[in-house]
Write a protein that holds these residues in place. Structure first.
Motif, PDB file in Angstrom:
ATOM      1  N   ARG A 433     -27.550 -13.332  10.516  1.00  0.00           N
ATOM      2  CA  ARG A 433     -26.775 -13.745   9.349  1.00  0.00           C
ATOM      3  C   ARG A 433     -25.424 -13.049   9.254  1.00  0.00           C
ATOM      4  O   ARG A 433     -24.541 -13.508   8.519  1.00  0.00           O
ATOM      5  N   THR A 434     -25.266 -11.945   9.953  1.00  0.00           N
ATOM      6  CA  THR A 434     -23.993 -11.225   9.896  1.00  0.00           C
ATOM      7  C   THR A 434     -23.108 -11.525  11.106  1.00  0.00           C
ATOM      8  O   THR A 434     -22.052 -10.918  11.262  1.00  0.00           O
ATOM      9  N   GLN A 436     -20.401 -13.036  13.623  1.00  0.00           N
ATOM     10  CA  GLN A 436     -19.087 -13.671  13.533  1.00  0.00           C
ATOM     11  C   GLN A 436     -18.591 -13.964  14.950  1.00  0.00           C
ATOM     12  O   GLN A 436     -18.752 -13.140  15.857  1.00  0.00           O
ATOM     13  N   ASN A 469     -19.543 -20.379   7.671  1.00  0.00           N
ATOM     14  CA  ASN A 469     -18.184 -20.481   7.142  1.00  0.00           C
ATOM     15  C   ASN A 469     -17.211 -20.539   8.310  1.00  0.00           C
ATOM     16  O   ASN A 469     -17.373 -19.794   9.287  1.00  0.00           O
ATOM     17  N   ARG A 491     -18.727 -22.722   2.254  1.00  0.00           N
ATOM     18  CA  ARG A 491     -19.971 -22.756   3.025  1.00  0.00           C
ATOM     19  C   ARG A 491     -20.226 -24.173   3.530  1.00  0.00           C
ATOM     20  O   ARG A 491     -20.215 -25.139   2.780  1.00  0.00           O
ATOM     21  N   GLN A 523     -18.368 -17.649  10.644  1.00  0.00           N
ATOM     22  CA  GLN A 523     -19.215 -16.557  10.162  1.00  0.00           C
ATOM     23  C   GLN A 523     -20.591 -17.146   9.859  1.00  0.00           C
ATOM     24  O   GLN A 523     -20.726 -18.078   9.078  1.00  0.00           O
ATOM     25  N   GLN A 524     -21.589 -16.598  10.513  1.00  0.00           N
ATOM     26  CA  GLN A 524     -22.959 -17.099  10.347  1.00  0.00           C
ATOM     27  C   GLN A 524     -23.447 -16.829   8.918  1.00  0.00           C
ATOM     28  O   GLN A 524     -23.222 -15.752   8.360  1.00  0.00           O
ATOM     29  N   GLN A 525     -24.132 -17.825   8.323  1.00  0.00           N
ATOM     30  CA  GLN A 525     -24.630 -17.685   6.959  1.00  0.00           C
ATOM     31  C   GLN A 525     -26.130 -17.987   6.853  1.00  0.00           C
ATOM     32  O   GLN A 525     -26.653 -18.141   5.751  1.00  0.00           O
ATOM     33  N   SER A 526     -26.816 -18.081   7.992  1.00  0.00           N
ATOM     34  CA  SER A 526     -28.259 -18.341   7.988  1.00  0.00           C
ATOM     35  C   SER A 526     -28.841 -17.809   9.281  1.00  0.00           C
ATOM     36  O   SER A 526     -28.121 -17.307  10.151  1.00  0.00           O
TER      37      SER A 526
END
Length: 659
Positions: A433-434, A436, A469, A491, A523-526
């Motif tokens: 999730r963090t 990039q 994102n 998002r 940017q990863q969000q999942s």
């Protein structure tokens, strides 16, 4: 695909990682994006088989006008004709056997256990007689031999090397050749079990071993008469057929199964077991790009002295056993099909591959790029066509492999990739999730970034919560991204798996970029693996970077290849591609005329559906696309067609010509 097959693939974790680089990973393709949703009938109409083929039979898959086999020679469509996956075939273009059907999707019977997959079946052949130069009856005493070259897929390097493509077949997988006798029974006359290319050719990865000693592809010679004696069937009849097929399996860890590559099939009388040479000079692979770093770049940013290569390296070979003198030339066509440059004829001496290897006759013979593409004002694609033919009266076995084409596009975007993925790229493991990802691009003059395009590979995974994102970074020291992005979009989620091609995401606000360098990415969000297309035939080395919260600094992505993400530039910013921002002039269709494939580029106008009609108004094909950049395969017959595009603003029709 059947529900049971989907459940099976999910249970075994079908999208397993090939190898991870401490956070980022590559995965096998789950579909063939060149074939997906083509809805091409697997069995071609039998009407063409009423007139049997005459000997000699020859096929080297070098025409490359379609991803499907030539239906004048073959009666099914299951294999994939391509230049993307093989390594150093005898001639450019192969037939690839895998676990994906004619529509690019996993076979319904796919399993972790062995199952029948692709089949390539010849049309009926006159094996009772020959008609040239003198008609005569054919008998077992006429020494008919069947030969072909093959290679197990996967390459022989690691994922950060250029010698990796796809996946090797598993140990229990098989590649099989069968003959059909006059009783209708199919007899197995040859087979090979799965292995890696390094096992297949141990000397291939060794740099000190000469080319001619490396059996990237092995040639198999089969006496038809001996097979007839050993198997008790008659093959010398009117209507003989042969077929290749593969027995495949899904890797227990989740692989989409291995590949086999087939090339250079010959069936003819009056041969012998030593008839392994062919009076043929041929290109082996596509030429390298004419832009030093890119397949496409914005017109505004293009600088000929900086961006163009000086010479265009070629890979070609002489399959005969003696020196052949050739005439070489290249031509550059603009989008209207006009020749804008033609080189003078060079006459290289090409020594046989079996004694000298690739290009060894004249190692300095690489054509100079003289044309500089200056004065371009409108987006267009140029075609660079290379021709290598025997000098004088000498006859070449296969003229189609003497011509090779590649392309360069000037428009409003940068592209390191060629538009075809061989793998999927994304974050995997702890702290996903963090994650990039940042992609480096140069900027020669001030410009405005208005959108970012991303290619997502279709996958069996549920992508409804694959959030990310988009982001834009300035350069910290011209080569690495800054710590904090200057733009972060809202998002987003990856598209549904029925959507194939580049997805264009408009930035909510324009980003004005100064001369120098900038980075785009996400940017990863999942926890989802985004499965972004990854091109293994073009390299963006030292231009891809990633970071996670655990590392908290940027590291280069070491994999050989190019992530399929592209920056789009413009003079105004579309707000979600609203109608007021769109004009019909922004739709570009090229090349036109075409040899079979056209490309549609519509940076400010989303195309939802396309349709192809003939001049009588009959609809020949249609497809839901929901994209701004995609390719279309035209009908196989030459002629004029009407392309109808359903856009968010309305209908657009264009005449397109297939040569």
């Amino acid at each position: 695909m059947k529900l049971g097959c989907c459940i099976l693939a999910l249970l075994i974790g079908f999208t397993h990682q090939i190898i991870a680089q401490d956070g980022v990973a590559l995965r096998d393709l789950q579909v063939n994006t060149k074939l997906i949703d083509t809805k091409k009938t697997i069995l071609i109409s039998p009407s063409k088989s009423t007139k049997p083929l005459l000997l000699p039979f020859f096929e080297d898959f070098s025409s490359l006008h379609s991803p499907f086999p030539n239906d004048s020679l073959w009666q099914d469509n299951m294999v994939f004709i391509n230049v993307n996956f093989p390594l150093f075939p005898p001639t450019i273009g192969v037939a690839t056997f895998d676990a994906l059907d004619a529509n690019g999707r996993l076979y319904e019977q796919a399993s972790v256990y062995s199952f029948p997959a692709d089949t390539l079946t010849s049309r009926p052949i006159r094996m009772d007689s020959i008609f040239s130069p003198i008609p005569q009856q054919l008998t077992p005493g006429d020494s008919v031999y069947f030969s072909f070259y093959y290679q197990p897929g996967g390459g022989f390097g690691d994922t950060w090397e250029s010698t990796v493509r796809g996946r090797a077949p598993a140990r229990n997988d098989e590649f099989i050749l069968e003959f059909r006798g006059d009783t209708g029974r199919w007899d197995q006359v040859w087979s090979a079990n799965g292995q890696t290319l390094k096992e297949f050719c141990p000397q291939c990865p060794v740099d000190t071993v000469p080319d001619q000693e490396k059996t990237f592809f092995k040639q198999v010679m089969i006496s038809v008469a001996k097979m007839m004696d050993s198997l008790g069937q008659n093959y010398f009849y009117d209507g003989f057929q042969f077929r290749f097929r593969n027995i495949s399996s899904l890797d227990p860890r989740g692989s989409a199964a291995g590949q086999w590559h087939l090339d250079y099939i010959r069936l003819a009388p009056f041969r012998n077991v030593n008839d392994v040479f062919s009076d043929d000079i041929a290109f082996v692979d596509r030429a390298q790009r004419v832009l030093k770093d890119f397949q496409a770049m914005p017109i505004k940013q293009f600088q000929p002295t900086t961006d163009l290569v000086n010479r265009i390296p070629l890979v070609y070979r002489n399959l005969y056993n003696e020196l052949i003198t050739a005439d070489y030339r290249y031509r550059i066509f603009n989008q209207a099909g006009e020749i804008v440059w033609q080189s003078t004829v060079a006459t290289p001496n090409i020594e046989p591959f079996y004694t000298h290897g690739f290009n060894a006759s004249d190692i300095d013979f690489t054509p100079q790029l003289v044309y500089n593409f200056s004065g371009i004002t409108n987006p267009q694609t140029f075609t660079i066509q290379h021709i290598l033919e025997p000098t004088g009266e000498r006859q070449d076995v296969c003229p189609t492999n003497d011509t090779m084409e590649h392309f360069v596009h000037f428009g409003n975007f940068y592209a390191y990739d060629d538009g075809t993925p061989e793998m999927g790229f994304g974050f995997e493991g702890d702290n996903v999730r963090t994650g990039q990802f940042a992609y480096h691009f140069p900027l020669r003059v001030l410009d405005t970034l208005v959108a970012i395009q991303v290619w997502f590979n279709p996958t069996l995974d549920d992508m409804s919560r694959a959030f990310f994102n988009l982001a834009v970074w300035d350069a910290k020291n011209d080569s690495t991204p800054s710590d904090t992005p200057r733009y972060t979009g809202e998002r987003l989620t990856a598209p549904n798996n029925d959507i194939v091609g580049y997805q264009t995401y408009a930035l909510s606000e324009p980003v004005i970029l100064q001369q120098g360098s900038f980075f785009i990415g996400f940017q990863q969000q999942s926890d989802a693996f985004l499965n972004i297309g990854f091109d293994q035939n073009n390299n963006a080395e030292n231009r891809m970077f990633y970071r996670t919260i655990r590392q908290n600094e940027w590291y280069p992505v070491l994999y050989y290849g190019a992530a399929m993400i592209r920056p789009i530039f413009g003079t105004s910013t579309p707000t979600g591609f609203c109608e007021k921002d769109m004009t019909m002039e922004n739709i570009n269709v090229y090349p036109n005329p075409s040899d079979g494939t056209i490309f549609v580029e519509s940076s400010e106008n989303v195309v939802n559906i396309y349709e192809i009609y003939d001049l009588n108004g009959k609809r020949l094909s249609h497809r839901t696309i929901r994209s701004t950049q995609f390719s279309i395969t035209l009908p196989e017959q030459s002629g004029i067609y009407i392309l109808l595009l359903h856009t968010e603003k309305g209908l657009v029709s264009k005449k397109v010509v297939r040569r």
